[in-house]
Enzyme design. Structure first.
Site, PDB file in Angstrom:
ATOM      1  N   SER A 104       0.863  -1.193   0.000  1.00  0.00           N
ATOM      2  CA  SER A 104       0.000   0.000   0.000  1.00  0.00           C
ATOM      3  C   SER A 104       0.891   1.232   0.000  1.00  0.00           C
ATOM      4  O   SER A 104       1.124   1.837  -1.027  1.00  0.00           O
ATOM      5  CB  SER A 104      -0.952  -0.025   1.191  1.00  0.00           C
ATOM      6  OG  SER A 104      -1.936  -1.026   0.996  1.00  0.00           O
ATOM      7  N   GLY A 106       4.171   1.181   1.310  1.00  0.00           N
ATOM      8  CA  GLY A 106       5.571   0.783   1.170  1.00  0.00           C
ATOM      9  C   GLY A 106       6.479   1.134   2.340  1.00  0.00           C
ATOM     10  O   GLY A 106       7.696   1.175   2.195  1.00  0.00           O
ATOM     11  N   ASP A 108       6.964  -0.560   5.147  1.00  0.00           N
ATOM     12  CA  ASP A 108       7.433  -1.693   5.944  1.00  0.00           C
ATOM     13  C   ASP A 108       8.913  -1.489   6.307  1.00  0.00           C
ATOM     14  O   ASP A 108       9.747  -1.278   5.425  1.00  0.00           O
ATOM     15  CB  ASP A 108       7.263  -2.986   5.136  1.00  0.00           C
ATOM     16  CG  ASP A 108       7.431  -4.227   5.993  1.00  0.00           C
ATOM     17  OD1 ASP A 108       6.425  -4.897   6.254  1.00  0.00           O
ATOM     18  OD2 ASP A 108       8.583  -4.516   6.420  1.00  0.00           O
ATOM     19  N   GLY A 176       0.757   4.215   4.211  1.00  0.00           N
ATOM     20  CA  GLY A 176      -0.424   3.670   3.539  1.00  0.00           C
ATOM     21  C   GLY A 176      -1.426   3.065   4.527  1.00  0.00           C
ATOM     22  O   GLY A 176      -1.043   2.446   5.520  1.00  0.00           O
ATOM     23  N   ASN A 478       4.088  -2.850  13.761  1.00  0.00           N
ATOM     24  CA  ASN A 478       4.323  -1.942  12.641  1.00  0.00           C
ATOM     25  C   ASN A 478       5.765  -1.423  12.590  1.00  0.00           C
ATOM     26  O   ASN A 478       6.150  -0.784  11.611  1.00  0.00           O
ATOM     27  CB  ASN A 478       3.361  -0.751  12.705  1.00  0.00           C
ATOM     28  CG  ASN A 478       2.172  -0.922  11.778  1.00  0.00           C
ATOM     29  OD1 ASN A 478       2.214  -1.733  10.845  1.00  0.00           O
ATOM     30  ND2 ASN A 478       1.119  -0.170  12.018  1.00  0.00           N
ATOM     31  N   TYR A 479       6.536  -1.662  13.645  1.00  0.00           N
ATOM     32  CA  TYR A 479       7.972  -1.366  13.575  1.00  0.00           C
ATOM     33  C   TYR A 479       8.667  -2.704  13.378  1.00  0.00           C
ATOM     34  O   TYR A 479       9.442  -3.158  14.213  1.00  0.00           O
ATOM     35  CB  TYR A 479       8.458  -0.665  14.843  1.00  0.00           C
ATOM     36  CG  TYR A 479       7.938   0.756  15.013  1.00  0.00           C
ATOM     37  CD1 TYR A 479       7.422   1.461  13.927  1.00  0.00           C
ATOM     38  CD2 TYR A 479       7.986   1.405  16.245  1.00  0.00           C
ATOM     39  CE1 TYR A 479       6.951   2.755  14.078  1.00  0.00           C
ATOM     40  CE2 TYR A 479       7.526   2.706  16.398  1.00  0.00           C
ATOM     41  CZ  TYR A 479       7.003   3.367  15.308  1.00  0.00           C
ATOM     42  OH  TYR A 479       6.549   4.665  15.455  1.00  0.00           O
TER      43      TYR A 479
HETATM   44  C1  LIG Z   1       8.547   7.353   7.734  1.00  0.00           C
HETATM   45  C2  LIG Z   1       7.651   6.449   8.537  1.00  0.00           C
HETATM   46  C3  LIG Z   1       6.755   7.005   9.439  1.00  0.00           C
HETATM   47  C4  LIG Z   1       5.915   6.181  10.195  1.00  0.00           C
HETATM   48  N1  LIG Z   1       5.059   6.753  11.099  1.00  0.00           N
HETATM   49  C5  LIG Z   1       4.245   5.966  11.836  1.00  0.00           C
HETATM   50  C6  LIG Z   1       3.340   6.529  12.793  1.00  0.00           C
HETATM   51  O1  LIG Z   1       3.247   7.745  12.980  1.00  0.00           O
HETATM   52  N2  LIG Z   1       2.554   5.676  13.502  1.00  0.00           N
HETATM   53  C7  LIG Z   1       2.607   4.320  13.324  1.00  0.00           C
HETATM   54  O2  LIG Z   1       1.858   3.594  13.976  1.00  0.00           O
HETATM   55  N3  LIG Z   1       3.456   3.767  12.426  1.00  0.00           N
HETATM   56  C8  LIG Z   1       4.264   4.557  11.683  1.00  0.00           C
HETATM   57  N4  LIG Z   1       5.115   3.977  10.784  1.00  0.00           N
HETATM   58  C9  LIG Z   1       5.099   2.516  10.607  1.00  0.00           C
HETATM   59  C10 LIG Z   1       3.970   2.132   9.645  1.00  0.00           C
HETATM   60  O3  LIG Z   1       2.733   2.184  10.329  1.00  0.00           O
HETATM   61  C11 LIG Z   1       4.185   0.697   9.128  1.00  0.00           C
HETATM   62  O4  LIG Z   1       5.391   0.619   8.428  1.00  0.00           O
HETATM   63  C12 LIG Z   1       3.005   0.279   8.226  1.00  0.00           C
HETATM   64  O5  LIG Z   1       2.977  -1.123   8.122  1.00  0.00           O
HETATM   65  C13 LIG Z   1       3.131   0.893   6.864  1.00  0.00           C
HETATM   66  O6  LIG Z   1       2.022   0.650   6.061  1.00  0.00           O
HETATM   67  P1  LIG Z   1       2.210   0.874   4.464  1.00  0.00           P
HETATM   68  O7  LIG Z   1       0.953   0.503   3.802  1.00  0.00           O
HETATM   69  O8  LIG Z   1       2.777   2.236   4.221  1.00  0.00           O
HETATM   70  O9  LIG Z   1       3.395  -0.147   4.175  1.00  0.00           O
HETATM   71  P2  LIG Z   1       3.555  -1.441   3.239  1.00  0.00           P
HETATM   72  O10 LIG Z   1       5.027  -1.668   3.217  1.00  0.00           O
HETATM   73  O11 LIG Z   1       2.852  -1.248   1.952  1.00  0.00           O
HETATM   74  O12 LIG Z   1       2.830  -2.586   4.063  1.00  0.00           O
HETATM   75  C14 LIG Z   1       3.287  -3.065   5.311  1.00  0.00           C
HETATM   76  C15 LIG Z   1       2.863  -4.524   5.484  1.00  0.00           C
HETATM   77  O13 LIG Z   1       1.452  -4.670   5.314  1.00  0.00           O
HETATM   78  C16 LIG Z   1       1.153  -5.461   4.173  1.00  0.00           C
HETATM   79  N5  LIG Z   1       0.039  -4.811   3.460  1.00  0.00           N
HETATM   80  C17 LIG Z   1       0.078  -3.627   2.806  1.00  0.00           C
HETATM   81  N6  LIG Z   1      -1.120  -3.347   2.285  1.00  0.00           N
HETATM   82  C18 LIG Z   1      -1.942  -4.358   2.602  1.00  0.00           C
HETATM   83  C19 LIG Z   1      -3.304  -4.639   2.313  1.00  0.00           C
HETATM   84  N7  LIG Z   1      -4.041  -3.795   1.588  1.00  0.00           N
HETATM   85  N8  LIG Z   1      -3.847  -5.795   2.775  1.00  0.00           N
HETATM   86  C20 LIG Z   1      -3.093  -6.666   3.498  1.00  0.00           C
HETATM   87  N9  LIG Z   1      -1.796  -6.446   3.800  1.00  0.00           N
HETATM   88  C21 LIG Z   1      -1.215  -5.299   3.360  1.00  0.00           C
HETATM   89  C22 LIG Z   1       2.428  -5.487   3.362  1.00  0.00           C
HETATM   90  O14 LIG Z   1       2.534  -6.644   2.541  1.00  0.00           O
HETATM   91  C23 LIG Z   1       3.487  -5.451   4.441  1.00  0.00           C
HETATM   92  O15 LIG Z   1       3.633  -6.738   5.005  1.00  0.00           O
HETATM   93  C24 LIG Z   1       5.969   4.781  10.016  1.00  0.00           C
HETATM   94  C25 LIG Z   1       6.861   4.227   9.105  1.00  0.00           C
HETATM   95  C26 LIG Z   1       7.706   5.039   8.370  1.00  0.00           C
HETATM   96  C27 LIG Z   1       8.673   4.429   7.405  1.00  0.00           C
END
Ligand SMILES: Cc1cc2nc3c(=O)[nH]c(=O)nc-3n(C[C@H](O)[C@H](O)[C@H](O)COP(=O)(O)OP(=O)(O)OC[C@H]3O[C@@H](n4cnc5c(N)ncnc54)[C@H](O)[C@@H]3O)c2cc1C
Ligand SMILES: *[C@@H]1O[C@H](CO)[C@@H](O)[C@H](O)[C@H]1NC(C)=O
Ligand SMILES: *[C@@H]1O[C@H](CO)[C@@H](O)[C@H](O)[C@H]1NC(C)=O
Ligand SMILES: *[C@@H]1O[C@H](CO)[C@@H](O)[C@H](O)[C@H]1NC(C)=O
Length: 539
Positions: A104, A106, A108, A176, A478-479
């Site tokens: 979603s 990215g 991770d 995402g 999520n970390y």
């Molecule tokens: C710069 C930064 C700031 C952040 N800030 C916060 C914060 O303020 N609070 C907090 O709680 N966390 C925070 N995080 C951590 C963040 O919540 C996690 O990394 C979260 O998993 C990211 O979701 P994503 O969709 O962006 O990532 P992705 O890398 O797309 O997904 C993460 C995981 O979920 C899976 N996934 C993605 N989409 C779906 C879907 N639609 N259905 C099923 N599985 C799916 C992926 O395969 C992967 O295993 C932060 C991370 C970063 C890098």
């Protein structure tokens, strides 16, 4: 059951399987399978030969650590525009034994939505960037948001309808909704409203059979599991129905920083004794970070900076007396405070200039770390850390070689203490004063440089051991941290490893997650290095 004579379908399946294994280009068969389901579908597939492949892949790699020539790459990137595309992707991936990594936003931490630690794995990236519609319904205080939308897009859509509605999720705009809510999702409203996954009331999921399910048809077990039990495990979440929360039209923010070691340590120490007991309209987060070259603002200065960032759900007039009464040591002054709408507070926390337009929330190209690679780990603190403990943290931060690293602390209490541990898979509730993120950033390339920083971070984590939760040592899903359970060992390595990270992330909820996984995806089709395993995979 008679197994002596394999039946015709089994032979066919075996043949297909062998074909898949021996084919030099498995994606061609995969593509034929897709076309069979939908003749238009090739327009959403990017093969490695496509000149846009790399830029598309990189466009949401949020940790440059996993953007090197050595990083395992997907066979292809699939960018669905409608749900039927996801169904086709699941059917054809299963038939041709290609693993799906859904992406979603990215973010991770270990890059598992677009890469893997197994160099020989054949996988595709199912990138949800085109599924990001958001519909806000003000009268019912709800929103349907597709999983490919970012937090910034969600907050913008809410703000466009109402200044007094919000959603209690994370603080970085490009994160995402798909991954974030799948792993919990906390932000500045956690003490008042809990985390994002606490505020989901329905969802649309495509399961391993390609069925489209909502809350009623998936049942309460699966609906429970997807709210924090980890992404890429139970199915593909296409959309979430979110319960929005009320916020005042004006909130107040402040940042207070100290660079003197003595003053910083004293304030941290005090901070721990008050933060979880503050009124839930107030959150005071903290960080102690070593800043050097990776911080463009203070180019060459290597300083350890202790900072306190706060959000108050009300105006300055209410905040000042509250801080004077509860945390006078910080010496908060009116001129440190700024009032704005809740949506703009997201831009403030993300470091945007004060006069930035709300549209900045929509910018998907902003990067939290620039070209810096990072690794994060997490902990939970249940007893205040003594002064001597903080002195040791400062010493760790001074160790040579680290460019930027430190601790980021989020205070708990309030609503977080009221929600039972088994309400959703995210278990870190009453008894926690604050959550810790240990983090290191670096810009140099290469394995050697990375190892230096990783070792430093692991040393800091080791140092924290006596001061944080034990049995299990809790961590935030999520970390994501692939170090947890790395040393499972033995013939039951997978099982032990899964138990190790599983109990850190989910505590006693791990067993229920395993039962749900076993019921909905017994063959473990949706998986990554840290997805909940079904029972069968341990035998
Ligand atoms: C710069 C930064 C700031 C952040 N800030 C916060 C914060 O303020 N609070 C907090 O709680 N966390 C925070 N995080 C951590 C963040 O919540 C996690 O990394 C979260 O998993 C990211 O979701 P994503 O969709 O962006 O990532 P992705 O890398 O797309 O997904 C993460 C995981 O979920 C899976 N996934 C993605 N989409 C779906 C879907 N639609 N259905 C099923 N599985 C799916 C992926 O395969 C992967 O295993 C932060 C991370 C970063 C890098
Ligand atoms: C394929 O694309 C054409 C033109 O864009 C469209 O008219 C048609 O409905 C599409 N078919 C399917 C099955 O989506
Ligand atoms: C890359 O793939 C996309 C989507 O299938 C397609 O529209 C585009 O024409 C391809 N570009 C090249 C150069 O092959
Ligand atoms: C930073 O350090 C470099 C090299 O040591 C030096 O050339 C530069 O002038 C310094 N910049 C500042 C702002 O001090």
């Amino acid at each position: 059951m008679d197994t002596a004579h394999p039946s015709f379908p089994i032979l066919v399946a075996l043949f297909v399987l062998l074909l898949g294994v021996t084919s030099s280009q498995p994606y061609e068969e995969f593509l034929q399978c897709l076309e069979f389901h939908d003749s238009n579908i090739t327009s959403i597939v990017y093969t490695r030969a496509n000149s846009s492949f790399s830029s598309l892949l990189e466009s949401s790699i949020r940790n440059p650590r996993f953007d090197t020539s050595a990083t395992p790459k997907p066979l292809l990137i699939f960018t669905p525009r409608q749900i039927s595309h996801i169904e086709s992707a699941i059917r054809c991936s299963r038939a041709h034994r290609i693993q799906i990594r859904v992406r979603s936003g990215g973010h991770d931490y270990e890059g598992l939505s677009y890469s893997t630690i197994s160099p020989s794995l054949t996988f595709l990236v199912l990138d949800l960037r085109n599924l990001r519609a958001i519909q806000v319904d003000v009268p019912s205080k709800t929103a349907w948001a597709q999983a490919g939308a970012t937090l910034g897009e969600l907050y913008y859509a809410i703000a466009a309808e109402s200044r007094t509605l919000a959603f209690p999720a994370g603080m970085w705009p490009t994160v995402g909704l798909g991954g974030h809510i799948s792993g919990g999702g906390y932000g500045s409203l956690l003490r008042k409203h809990g985390i994002a996954a606490d505020n989901v009331v329905d969802a649309q999921v495509v399961d391993v059979e390609g069925r489209i399910l909502d809350r009623a048809s998936m049942g309460e077990d699966l609906f429970w599991a997807i709210r924090g039990g980890g992404g890429n495990t139970f199915g593909i979440v296409v959309a979430w129905k979110l319960s929005l929360v009320s916020v005042p039209p004006t909130v107040t923010l402040f940042t207070a920083s100290r660079t003197a070691q003595h003053k910083g340590i004293e304030l941290f120490h005090r901070w721990q004794h008050v933060v979880d007991k503050l009124p839930d309209d107030l959150i005071v987060m903290a960080s102690v970070v070593l800043n050097s070259v990776a911080n463009p603002v203070q180019a060459n200065a290597t300083t350890i900076q202790a900072s306190f960032n706060s959000l108050y759900l009300g105006g300055i007039e209410g905040l000042i007396p509250m801080m004077d009464a509860k945390f006078p040591d910080l010496g908060l002054r009116r001129e440190n405070c700024v009032e704005m709408s809740w949506a703009k507070s997201i831009l403030y926390f993300a470091g945007f200039p004060l006069n930035s337009p709300l549209e900045s929330l929509l910018d998907r190209t902003i990067s939290a770390t620039g070209s810096a690679k990072f690794k994060g780990k997490s902990d939970y603190v249940k007893e205040p850390i003594p002064i001597s403990g903080f002195e040791g943290i400062w010493e760790k931060l001074k160790e040579v070689g680290v460019q930027t690293g430190g601790l980021i602390l989020a205070s708990y209490g309030g609503k977080m203490s009221e929600i039972p541990e088994s309400s959703i898979p995210f278990p870190h509730r009453a008894g926690n004063i604050y959550q810790v993120e240990e983090v290191a950033f670096w810009v140099e390339d290469g394995v050697e440089a990375a190892d230096g920083y990783l070792n430093w971070l692991r040393g800091l984590y080791e140092y924290m051991t006596p001061y944080v939760s034990k049995n299990p040592r809790e961590a935030y899903a999520n970390y994501r941290d692939l170090d947890i359970g790395r040393n499972g060992g033995g013939g039951e390595g997978d099982y032990r490893r899964a138990r190790s990270w599983g109990s850190s992330y989910y505590k006693n909820n791990f067993d229920r997650l395993v039962r749900v996984k076993t019921a909905v995806d017994p063959a473990n089709f949706f998986r990554n290095e840290q997805s909940i395993p079904p029972l069968s995979s341990w035998r």
